[in-house]
Design a protein around this motif. Structure first.
Motif, mmCIF file in Angstrom:
data_model
loop_
_atom_site.group_PDB
_atom_site.id
_atom_site.type_symbol
_atom_site.label_atom_id
_atom_site.label_comp_id
_atom_site.label_asym_id
_atom_site.label_seq_id
_atom_site.Cartn_x
_atom_site.Cartn_y
_atom_site.Cartn_z
ATOM 1 N N CYS A 185 0.788 -1.061 -0.177
ATOM 2 C CA CYS A 185 0.152 0.077 -0.197
ATOM 3 C C CYS A 185 0.996 1.166 -0.003
ATOM 4 C CB CYS A 185 -1.116 0.172 1.240
ATOM 5 S SG CYS A 185 -0.268 -0.334 2.748
ATOM 6 N N ALA A 186 0.121 2.552 0.145
ATOM 7 C CA ALA A 186 1.150 3.562 -0.236
ATOM 8 C C ALA A 186 1.295 4.180 1.170
ATOM 9 C CB ALA A 186 0.133 4.550 -1.126
ATOM 10 N N GLY A 187 1.945 3.574 1.769
ATOM 11 C CA GLY A 187 2.272 3.940 3.512
ATOM 12 C C GLY A 187 1.431 3.271 4.556
ATOM 13 N N PHE A 188 1.801 3.644 5.683
ATOM 14 C CA PHE A 188 1.099 3.054 6.834
ATOM 15 C C PHE A 188 -0.365 3.508 6.860
ATOM 16 C CE2 PHE A 188 -0.644 3.595 11.009
ATOM 17 C CZ PHE A 188 -0.711 2.136 11.502
ATOM 18 N N ALA A 189 -0.738 5.007 6.491
ATOM 19 C CA ALA A 189 -1.854 5.490 6.459
ATOM 20 C C ALA A 189 -2.950 5.069 5.769
ATOM 21 C CB ALA A 189 -1.824 6.901 6.113
ATOM 22 N N GLN A 190 -2.366 4.604 4.516
ATOM 23 C CA GLN A 190 -3.453 3.998 3.434
ATOM 24 C C GLN A 190 -3.818 2.766 3.992
ATOM 25 O OE1 GLN A 190 -2.249 2.342 -0.138
ATOM 26 N NE2 GLN A 190 -4.114 3.310 -1.325
ATOM 27 N N GLY A 191 -2.747 1.839 4.559
ATOM 28 C CA GLY A 191 -3.052 0.484 4.926
ATOM 29 C C GLY A 191 -4.045 0.560 6.140
ATOM 30 N N LEU A 192 -3.951 1.444 7.248
ATOM 31 C CA LEU A 192 -4.682 1.696 8.232
ATOM 32 C C LEU A 192 -6.228 2.127 7.579
ATOM 33 C CD1 LEU A 192 -5.132 1.710 11.294
ATOM 34 C CD2 LEU A 192 -4.556 4.039 11.381
ATOM 35 N N SER A 193 -6.232 2.786 6.656
ATOM 36 C CA SER A 193 -7.552 3.433 6.220
ATOM 37 C C SER A 193 -8.170 2.065 5.521
ATOM 38 C CB SER A 193 -7.280 4.429 5.417
ATOM 39 O OG SER A 193 -8.677 4.664 4.694
ATOM 40 N N LEU A 194 -7.693 1.392 4.861
ATOM 41 C CA LEU A 194 -8.214 0.204 4.230
ATOM 42 C C LEU A 194 -8.514 -0.798 5.280
ATOM 43 C CD1 LEU A 194 -5.592 -0.671 1.344
ATOM 44 C CD2 LEU A 194 -8.025 0.289 0.981
ATOM 45 N N LEU A 195 -7.662 -0.894 6.150
ATOM 46 C CA LEU A 195 -8.224 -1.899 7.484
ATOM 47 C C LEU A 195 -9.491 -1.583 8.118
ATOM 48 C CD1 LEU A 195 -4.919 -3.208 8.740
ATOM 49 C CD2 LEU A 195 -6.434 -4.459 7.717
ATOM 50 N N SER A 196 -9.548 -0.056 8.374
ATOM 51 C CA SER A 196 -10.672 0.406 9.093
ATOM 52 C C SER A 196 -11.867 0.397 8.262
ATOM 53 C CB SER A 196 -10.458 1.867 9.526
ATOM 54 O OG SER A 196 -9.218 2.174 10.495
ATOM 55 N N LYS A 320 10.293 5.216 7.745
ATOM 56 C CA LYS A 320 11.260 5.543 8.750
ATOM 57 C C LYS A 320 12.397 5.028 8.513
ATOM 58 C CE LYS A 320 7.945 7.351 11.409
ATOM 59 N NZ LYS A 320 6.958 7.357 10.271
ATOM 60 N N SER A 321 12.665 4.031 7.830
ATOM 61 C CA SER A 321 13.791 3.471 7.270
ATOM 62 C C SER A 321 14.405 4.036 6.100
ATOM 63 C CB SER A 321 13.855 1.858 6.970
ATOM 64 O OG SER A 321 12.670 1.608 5.985
ATOM 65 N N LEU A 322 13.597 4.444 5.041
ATOM 66 C CA LEU A 322 14.082 5.185 4.057
ATOM 67 C C LEU A 322 13.640 6.422 3.859
ATOM 68 C CD1 LEU A 322 13.773 2.153 1.416
ATOM 69 C CD2 LEU A 322 16.002 3.116 2.361
ATOM 70 N N ALA A 323 12.443 6.750 3.379
ATOM 71 C CA ALA A 323 12.198 8.229 3.285
ATOM 72 C C ALA A 323 10.339 8.178 2.948
ATOM 73 C CB ALA A 323 12.494 8.849 2.029
ATOM 74 N N PRO A 324 9.700 9.078 3.803
ATOM 75 C CA PRO A 324 8.263 9.037 3.617
ATOM 76 C C PRO A 324 7.952 9.428 1.873
ATOM 77 C CG PRO A 324 8.863 10.137 5.460
ATOM 78 C CD PRO A 324 10.424 10.142 4.559
ATOM 79 N N ALA A 325 8.750 10.124 1.304
ATOM 80 C CA ALA A 325 8.382 10.280 -0.154
ATOM 81 C C ALA A 325 8.165 9.172 -0.954
ATOM 82 C CB ALA A 325 9.525 11.141 -0.670
ATOM 83 N N LEU A 326 8.707 8.055 -0.723
ATOM 84 C CA LEU A 326 8.586 6.655 -1.468
ATOM 85 C C LEU A 326 7.187 6.175 -1.521
ATOM 86 C CD1 LEU A 326 11.604 4.656 -0.428
ATOM 87 C CD2 LEU A 326 11.312 6.111 -2.378
ATOM 88 N N ARG A 327 6.324 6.672 -0.465
ATOM 89 C CA ARG A 327 4.853 6.162 -0.236
ATOM 90 C C ARG A 327 4.873 4.663 -0.217
ATOM 91 N NH1 ARG A 327 3.799 8.387 3.046
ATOM 92 N NH2 ARG A 327 1.570 7.848 2.955
ATOM 93 N N LEU A 328 5.526 3.830 0.625
ATOM 94 C CA LEU A 328 5.473 2.406 0.307
ATOM 95 C C LEU A 328 5.099 1.938 2.000
ATOM 96 C CD1 LEU A 328 8.075 0.867 -2.130
ATOM 97 C CD2 LEU A 328 5.656 0.745 -2.222
ATOM 98 N N GLY A 329 4.318 1.005 1.847
ATOM 99 C CA GLY A 329 4.031 0.294 3.063
ATOM 100 C C GLY A 329 3.588 -1.123 2.836
ATOM 101 N N TRP A 330 3.402 -1.753 3.751
ATOM 102 C CA TRP A 330 2.756 -3.331 3.496
ATOM 103 C C TRP A 330 2.264 -3.841 4.613
ATOM 104 C CZ3 TRP A 330 7.929 -1.733 2.819
ATOM 105 C CH2 TRP A 330 8.858 -1.961 3.736
ATOM 106 N N MET A 331 1.136 -4.426 4.423
ATOM 107 C CA MET A 331 0.285 -5.339 5.348
ATOM 108 C C MET A 331 0.543 -6.910 5.306
ATOM 109 S SD MET A 331 -3.043 -2.926 5.495
ATOM 110 C CE MET A 331 -3.350 -3.370 3.692
#
Length: 492
Positions: A185-196, A320-331
């Motif tokens: 997903c596009a970062g943690f925020a999108q993942g949490l939104s999808l889960l919610s 946090k490990s690379l950069a927020p600009a990448l907009r990458l997260g995973w669930m």
């Protein structure tokens, strides 16, 4: 009559790019005068900025369906009037001195000077982004990418990245991951939104959250229709035993590895308790592992998901490990949640940037990600130690040793024999060199080695004895810093 056309240079047509003109084919003076008025109006309005290169007379004439001499004459007249400039070998450009007040009035203001130090929590060191290694990984990834990588793709994410993440998360974080249960997903925020949204559609009405946390995350859950229920937080983490009293709470959002912003990990007994609660009640634990790779003075804390993959959703991110600009997260989802989460993705929100996914997959597979994390872990550790030392020097009354004014050492406490570093000043501790006779005491806060002296401390005779930190002031168990003041203990 006005005919607006977007012109383009034909193949091999030479110079300049596309040019859109509001050309009046009928008017006083004929086509040539209309072309001059259109060019002059584009320059005067600021749409053609000073220095803009215009198409060649041949290319513009071919696209407008005019004679080349007509366009050349129009260019020549505007050059004579000072609107355009023409140099051999450089083509025809908008003259620099014809910039309109409208164009210059909207120039972007100078960027404000940035502060030399950024103490905003949760923000990585963006200047340390591995540009060279990332660029090399991107080149290899794009070169080896299959043709379907440039299409819309799978809602789960690129299979190359999911395979690499499954191996990396199992090795580094203790996550039991199946590539078919990983959603990029596009970062943690999108993942949490999808889960919610998926939980709300399944009938959930409340989501338990830590009383100390990020407000934007609670707002994401609220926008999905979930009411947030705060859980108290103490030095052992969130008080998860409160969940047993709330039968109306089917899910909880936790930061078990490193609570934000308190900084403490979830106690092992509470980790077990929250997993038992999820099994007995059928609830879901959302694990936010936002910076689980970073640790300084303690052993790594594995992911909670490894205890029960069917009741814990693991959420990770590269912000946090690379950069927020990448907009990458995973669930990493339980099998029963994969389809509901994918159903929440609309056609326009089907997949994140595929090329960035392929680059990250290559970056992790070649070992660049591990090397970067290790380097940043050491960099953040040194930076934190310097900050703690500066605070101890300039604000001695604010540190955990303020209750012992009689101590003459740079560290005013003793530590437990099992501790690796001094509890009050993580950057200071004992370091033995050679045998016990040649042992020296090194204060890493002030970097001044001091030889052993019987007047200051007894000579250590055993390795276990050398684990103690001597202190000139009397010490009592009550003097030991408690986890209620963790600001100088842990944190990235």
């Amino acid at each position: 009559m006005t005919d607006s056309r977007a012109t383009s240079s034909p193949p091999g047509g030479g110079q300049g790019g596309d040019l859109h003109l509001d050309l009046a084919l009928r008017g006083p003076g004929g086509v040539r005068a209309g072309l001059i008025r259109a060019l002059r109006g584009a320059v005067r309005s600021g749409r053609l900025a000073p220095g803009t290169r215009l198409p060649s007379s041949r290319a513009l004439a071919a696209d407008l369906g005019l004679a080349r001499n007509t366009v050349a004459d129009a260019y020549g007249e505007l050059v004579a009037e000072g609107w355009l400039s023409a140099r051999q070998g450089s083509g025809t450009r908008v003259a620099q001195r014809t910039a309109s007040s409208r164009a210059t009035a909207h120039r972007p203001a100078a960027r404000p000077r940035t502060a030399p130090h950024n103490l905003v929590p949760g923000s990585p060191d963006l200047s340390a982004f591995p540009r060279t290694a990332w660029l090399a990984a991107a080149r290899r990834a794009v070169t080896a990418a299959p043709g379907d990588a440039f299409g819309y793709g799978d809602g789960l994410g690129r299979i190359e990245l999911r395979l690499v993440l499954a191996e990396y998360l199992a090795r580094a974080r203790g996550v039991r991951a199946d590539p078919e249960q990983i959603v990029v997903c596009a970062g943690f925020a999108q993942g949490l939104s999808l889960l919610s949204r998926a939980l709300r559609r399944a009938g959930a009405q409340r989501l338990a959250v830590e009383s100390y946390g990020l407000g934007p995350h609670w707002e994401l859950a609220a926008r999905a229709g979930l009411r947030t229920v705060p859980l108290p937080v103490d030095p052992q983490g969130a008080q998860v035993h409160e969940l047993a009293r709330r039968r109306d709470v089917p899910a909880v959002l936790l930061t078990p590895a490193h609570q934000f912003p308190i900084g403490v990990p979830l106690h092992p007994d509470r980790r077990t308790a929250v997993v038992d609660w999820a099994r007995e009640s059928g609830g879901i634990v959302l694990e936010d592992d936002y910076d689980g790779e970073f640790r300084y003075d303690r052993q790594p804390v594995g992911a909670l998901q490894g205890l029960d993959p069917e009741h814990v959703v693991y959420l990770g991110t590269a912000s946090k490990s690379l950069a927020p600009a990448l907009r990458l997260g995973w669930m990493v989802l339980p099998g029963r949640l994969v389809e509901p989460v994918l159903a929440e993705r609309t056609a326009a929100d089907r997949q994140t940037d595929a090329l960035t996914q392929l680059t990250l997959a290559e970056f992790v597979a070649c070992g660049g990600y591990d090397r970067h994390v290790r380097a940043m872990r050491l960099r953040y550790r040194r930076r934190r130690d310097r900050l703690v030392a500066a605070l101890a020097e300039r604000a001695p009354g604010c540190g955990p040793t303020a209750s012992r004014p009689g101590c003459t050492r740079c560290c005013g406490c003793r530590r437990a024999p099992s501790a690796r570093w001094c509890a009050a000043r993580p950057g200071w501790g004992w370091r033995s060199r050679g045998s016990a006779r040649s042992a020296t005491r090194t204060c890493r806060t002030r970097a001044t080695p001091t030889p052993w002296s019987s007047a200051t401390a007894p000579r250590p005779s055993t390795p276990s004895a050398r684990r103690w930190t001597p202190c000139a002031a009397p010490w009592k168990p009550s003097d030991r810093p408690t986890p209620s003041r963790p600001s100088t203990l842990e944190g990235p």
